[in-house]
Enzyme design. Structure first.
Site, PDB file in Angstrom:
ATOM      1  N   ALA A 146       0.829  -1.211   0.000  1.00 59.08           N
ATOM      2  CA  ALA A 146       0.000   0.000   0.000  1.00 59.08           C
ATOM      3  C   ALA A 146       0.858   1.254   0.000  1.00 59.08           C
ATOM      4  CB  ALA A 146      -0.905  -0.014   1.231  1.00 59.08           C
ATOM      5  N   ARG A 188      -2.130   7.465 -11.370  1.00 59.08           N
ATOM      6  CA  ARG A 188      -3.228   7.499 -12.343  1.00 59.08           C
ATOM      7  C   ARG A 188      -4.553   7.961 -11.737  1.00 59.08           C
ATOM      8  NH1 ARG A 188      -1.623   1.439 -14.086  1.00 59.08           N
ATOM      9  NH2 ARG A 188      -0.660   1.567 -12.024  1.00 59.08           N
ATOM     10  N   GLY A 226       9.148  -0.483  -6.474  1.00 59.73           N
ATOM     11  CA  GLY A 226       8.506  -1.634  -7.110  1.00 59.73           C
ATOM     12  C   GLY A 226       7.952  -2.626  -6.106  1.00 59.73           C
ATOM     13  N   ASN A 228      -6.709   1.499 -10.398  1.00 56.91           N
ATOM     14  CA  ASN A 228      -5.629   2.440 -10.682  1.00 56.91           C
ATOM     15  C   ASN A 228      -6.125   3.820 -11.052  1.00 56.91           C
ATOM     16  OD1 ASN A 228      -3.648   0.332 -10.422  1.00 56.91           O
ATOM     17  ND2 ASN A 228      -4.326  -0.382 -12.427  1.00 56.91           N
ATOM     18  N   LYS A 272     -33.072  18.084  16.524  1.00 56.81           N
ATOM     19  CA  LYS A 272     -31.739  17.702  17.002  1.00 56.81           C
ATOM     20  C   LYS A 272     -31.773  17.413  18.495  1.00 56.81           C
ATOM     21  CE  LYS A 272     -28.852  20.112  19.000  1.00 56.81           C
ATOM     22  NZ  LYS A 272     -27.987  21.157  19.547  1.00 56.81           N
ATOM     23  N   TYR A 289     -37.888  24.257  14.024  1.00 56.31           N
ATOM     24  CA  TYR A 289     -36.608  23.767  14.547  1.00 56.31           C
ATOM     25  C   TYR A 289     -36.801  23.348  15.987  1.00 56.31           C
ATOM     26  CZ  TYR A 289     -31.995  23.497  16.538  1.00 56.31           C
ATOM     27  OH  TYR A 289     -30.887  23.047  17.210  1.00 56.31           O
ATOM     28  N   ALA A 312     -46.693  25.341  12.804  1.00 55.47           N
ATOM     29  CA  ALA A 312     -45.702  25.709  11.794  1.00 55.47           C
ATOM     30  C   ALA A 312     -44.864  26.885  12.277  1.00 55.47           C
ATOM     31  CB  ALA A 312     -46.413  26.089  10.499  1.00 55.47           C
ATOM     32  N   TYR A 365     -29.870  28.284  21.923  1.00 55.85           N
ATOM     33  CA  TYR A 365     -28.492  28.740  22.022  1.00 55.85           C
ATOM     34  C   TYR A 365     -28.459  30.213  22.384  1.00 55.85           C
ATOM     35  CZ  TYR A 365     -23.616  29.321  20.440  1.00 55.85           C
ATOM     36  OH  TYR A 365     -22.270  29.582  20.361  1.00 55.85           O
TER      37      TYR A 365
HETATM   38  C1  UD1 Z   1       0.520  -4.907 -10.686  1.00 54.61           C
HETATM   39  C2  UD1 Z   1       1.322  -6.078 -11.234  1.00 54.61           C
HETATM   40  C3  UD1 Z   1       0.629  -6.631 -12.466  1.00 54.61           C
HETATM   41  C4  UD1 Z   1      -0.764  -7.068 -12.088  1.00 54.61           C
HETATM   42  C5  UD1 Z   1      -1.554  -5.941 -11.433  1.00 54.61           C
HETATM   43  C6  UD1 Z   1      -2.820  -6.492 -10.832  1.00 54.61           C
HETATM   44  C7  UD1 Z   1       3.648  -5.630 -10.692  1.00 54.61           C
HETATM   45  C8  UD1 Z   1       4.977  -5.163 -11.193  1.00 54.61           C
HETATM   46  N1  UD1 Z   1       2.653  -5.616 -11.553  1.00 54.61           N
HETATM   47  O1  UD1 Z   1       0.508  -3.874 -11.668  1.00 54.61           O
HETATM   48  O2  UD1 Z   1       1.327  -7.752 -12.986  1.00 54.61           O
HETATM   49  O3  UD1 Z   1      -1.441  -7.540 -13.247  1.00 54.61           O
HETATM   50  O4  UD1 Z   1      -0.801  -5.340 -10.366  1.00 54.61           O
HETATM   51  O5  UD1 Z   1      -3.633  -5.464 -10.330  1.00 54.61           O
HETATM   52  O6  UD1 Z   1       3.572  -6.011  -9.547  1.00 54.61           O
HETATM   53  N2  UD1 Z   1       3.246  -0.738  -4.383  1.00 54.61           N
HETATM   54  C9  UD1 Z   1       4.042  -0.552  -3.277  1.00 54.61           C
HETATM   55  N3  UD1 Z   1       5.346  -0.162  -3.450  1.00 54.61           N
HETATM   56  C10 UD1 Z   1       5.891   0.011  -4.671  1.00 54.61           C
HETATM   57  C11 UD1 Z   1       5.069  -0.180  -5.813  1.00 54.61           C
HETATM   58  C12 UD1 Z   1       3.749  -0.562  -5.631  1.00 54.61           C
HETATM   59  O7  UD1 Z   1       3.603  -0.711  -2.145  1.00 54.61           O
HETATM   60  O8  UD1 Z   1       7.075   0.343  -4.735  1.00 54.61           O
HETATM   61  C13 UD1 Z   1       1.843  -1.150  -4.199  1.00 54.61           C
HETATM   62  C14 UD1 Z   1       0.829  -0.166  -4.743  1.00 54.61           C
HETATM   63  O9  UD1 Z   1       0.455   0.762  -3.740  1.00 54.61           O
HETATM   64  C15 UD1 Z   1      -0.330  -1.056  -5.146  1.00 54.61           C
HETATM   65  C16 UD1 Z   1       0.329  -2.383  -5.469  1.00 54.61           C
HETATM   66  O10 UD1 Z   1       1.633  -2.347  -4.902  1.00 54.61           O
HETATM   67  O11 UD1 Z   1      -1.241  -1.249  -4.085  1.00 54.61           O
HETATM   68  C17 UD1 Z   1       0.433  -2.631  -6.969  1.00 54.61           C
HETATM   69  O12 UD1 Z   1       1.119  -1.569  -7.585  1.00 54.61           O
HETATM   70  P1  UD1 Z   1       0.613  -0.889  -8.925  1.00 54.61           P
HETATM   71  O13 UD1 Z   1       1.527   0.212  -9.275  1.00 54.61           O
HETATM   72  O14 UD1 Z   1      -0.822  -0.573  -8.822  1.00 54.61           O
HETATM   73  O15 UD1 Z   1       0.828  -2.097  -9.959  1.00 54.61           O
HETATM   74  P2  UD1 Z   1       0.088  -2.345 -11.349  1.00 54.61           P
HETATM   75  O16 UD1 Z   1       0.691  -1.487 -12.385  1.00 54.61           O
HETATM   76  O17 UD1 Z   1      -1.363  -2.269 -11.160  1.00 54.61           O
HETATM   77 CA    CA Z   2      -2.717  -1.719  -9.507  1.00 50.34          CA
END
Ligand code: UD1
Ligand code: CA
Length: 464
Positions: A10, A16, A85, A232, A356, A371, A385, A392
């Site tokens: 998360a 997006r 990632g 997204n 209230k 009221y 009415a 207050y």
């Molecule tokens: C991801 C998957 C994709 C899959 C899709 C399903 C990867 C690389 N790709 O893509 O294969 O089909 O979800 O919905 O995993 N997050 C982190 N830290 C980070 C990056 C992301 O906590 O550094 C969290 C985001 O908050 C999110 C989740 O990981 O809740 C997925 O990330 P997101 O960027 O939405 O991945 P997708 O492009 O949807």
């Molecule tokens: Ca996603």
């Protein structure tokens, strides 16, 4: 069986969404995406739930304060400082995960994941295999695709941005949900590189890597793609909302509730209904609401944290919060009940009446334009009415107390604190203060003596 721990990702920004709010704090049915996922996770009875937070970490942390305490004790928040990632995100939580645990990875942006599918995954874990959840999608755009050999054996996952045209045509998608022994994660996450279109460490590289090394990887295909959609953007958010609402509407209708149109029904919380309840179009229910037998709710009502007992009829366009309505009450149209009210049996509150923090006893009626705040009103009282409780004084709130069978004439001001004995009749236009010491059954009026000017010359427009 090995302990089960859950890691929820998360930390992402949700670019997006084009929003200042971290993605996982957007809401479906009044609840944040993250909360939905946490509740699903908790239903699997894991030993711990690790939530990887990063973007808007403080805000996300605070949003979890309202969760029930037993749930909060399960939560461990891990900070991912830079979002490099999904593999990097899982690695952030890994030091906190037990050596022999199995880890279920859920994405914080996939709130409607069906509990049944997660339970199936959980039941298939064996302490050695990576289980990967895929689904068939008619429009797979944006998802990672499952690449298989001609034999049908799983090969690897390829991300949309890294996929060839041929791979993009594949319709089996990666849901993002994997279950993997912690030991395999420890061994293989450090081997994942970031040589890809987004220069990120993809968790989705893990299954392919394991397979190449001859480790057991199994793909579980889900038939229900809808519940596994990631959110997204705002279109996907709205889609998830409608999906969730239609499921809730179905549940209610299956239990006998009549919804004038299930497509125009919104529940952001829980709704308990008795028998033969009718709900007209465009109503919103929030928090905990209960409706007794034969209750009717008119079009366009917004009802939050209320209980409405049997036989009550709510006319269109009412807004209620934190109120208890007993049996056979009739309220609205256009009535507003703010928190703290009890309306006893057969009370009537009509149009453009605001109530209230008030208690109205059996059979009392306030039909129009009033009221009533901070008041205790007896049984069978008639509120004319335009009656106003002046509760207050600019600094403090005071109570208005009316006895049984009091008749309040139209356009009366009840200046609190004030108390009116049983059976008093208040004439129209009275300003009733505590200095009026009327006995039970008296008539009270306060009217300026009218002045009559005969043949009154009305002002006329000045000629220029
Ligand atoms: C991801 C998957 C994709 C899959 C899709 C399903 C990867 C690389 N790709 O893509 O294969 O089909 O979800 O919905 O995993 N997050 C982190 N830290 C980070 C990056 C992301 O906590 O550094 C969290 C985001 O908050 C999110 C989740 O990981 O809740 C997925 O990330 P997101 O960027 O939405 O991945 P997708 O492009 O949807
Ligand atoms: Ca996603």
């Amino acid at each position: 069986m090995n302990p089960l721990e859950i890691v929820i990702l998360a930390a992402g920004k949700g670019t997006r969404m084009y929003s200042a709010l971290p993605k996982v704090l957007h809401k479906v049915a009044g609840r944040t995406l993250l909360e939905h996922v946490i509740l699903k996770a908790a239903a699997l009875n894991p030993t711990a739930i690790h939530v990887v937070i990063g973007h808007g970490a403080e805000q996300v942390r605070q949003s979890l304060d309202t969760l029930p305490p037993d749930l909060r004790t399960l939560l461990h928040l891990q900070l991912q400082r830079a979002q490099q990632g999904t593999a990097h995100a899982v690695a952030t939580a890994l030091p906190e995960v037990g050596e022999h645990s199995e880890v279920l990875v859920l994405y914080g942006d996939t709130p409607l994941v069906p509990e049944g599918i997660l339970k199936t995954l959980g039941s298939r874990r064996d302490g050695q295999t990576l289980l990967l959840l895929s689904a068939r999608a008619d429009e797979p755009y944006g998802y990672g695709r499952i690449v298989r050999a001609e034999s049908g054996d799983f090969l690897r996952i390829v991300e949309e941005k890294d996929a060839s045209e041929q791979e993009r045509a594949l319709t089996e998608i990666n849901t993002g949900i994997v279950l993997c022994p912690a030991q395999l994660l420890r061994e293989y996450l450090p081997r994942i590189g970031c040589d890809n279109a987004q220069h990120e460490y993809y968790l989705t590289d893990l299954p392919g890597l394991l397979r190449k090394d001859g480790k057991p990887v199994e793909v579980v295909i889900s038939e229900d793609f809808d519940g596994l959609r990631g959110i997204n953007n705002k279109m996907q958010l709205a889609h998830a909302e409608r999906l969730y609402q239609s499921e809730q509407a179905d549940k209610l209708m299956r239990a006998g509730v009549t919804l004038a149109d299930p497509k125009r029904f919104d529940l952001r919380g829980t709704l308990k209904c008795g028998q033969d309840v009718f709900i007209d179009v465009n109503c919103i229910f929030e928090g905990e609401v209960s409706l007794g037998d034969n209750v009717t709710v008119g079009a366009g009502c917004v009802i939050r944290n209320c209980s409405i007992a049997a036989g009550s009829v709510i006319s269109p366009y009412c807004v209620f919060e934190g109120s208890t309505l007993k049996e056979r009450t009739t309220v609205g149209p256009f009535a507003r009940l703010r928190p703290g009210n009890v309306l006893e049996d057969e009370v009537h509150v009509g149009n453009f009446v605001e109530v209230k923090n008030s208690h109205l006893k059996r059979g009392t009626k306030a039909g129009h334009l009033s009221y009533l705040g901070d008041s205790d009103i007896g049984a069978d009282v008639n509120i004319g009415a335009g009656t106003i409780t002046c509760n207050y004084d600019g600094a403090n709130k005071h109570r208005t107390v009316l006895g049984d069978r009091v008749f309040v004439g139209s356009d009366t001001q009840l200046v609190a604190p004030v108390s009116v004995p049983d059976d008093v009749t208040i004439g129209a236009g009275t300003t009733y203060t505590r200095h009026i010491e009327a006995p039970q059954g008296a008539l009270v009026t306060s009217r300026a003596k009218p002045r009559v000017v005969e043949n009154y010359p009305r002002p006329t427009k000045e000629k220029r």
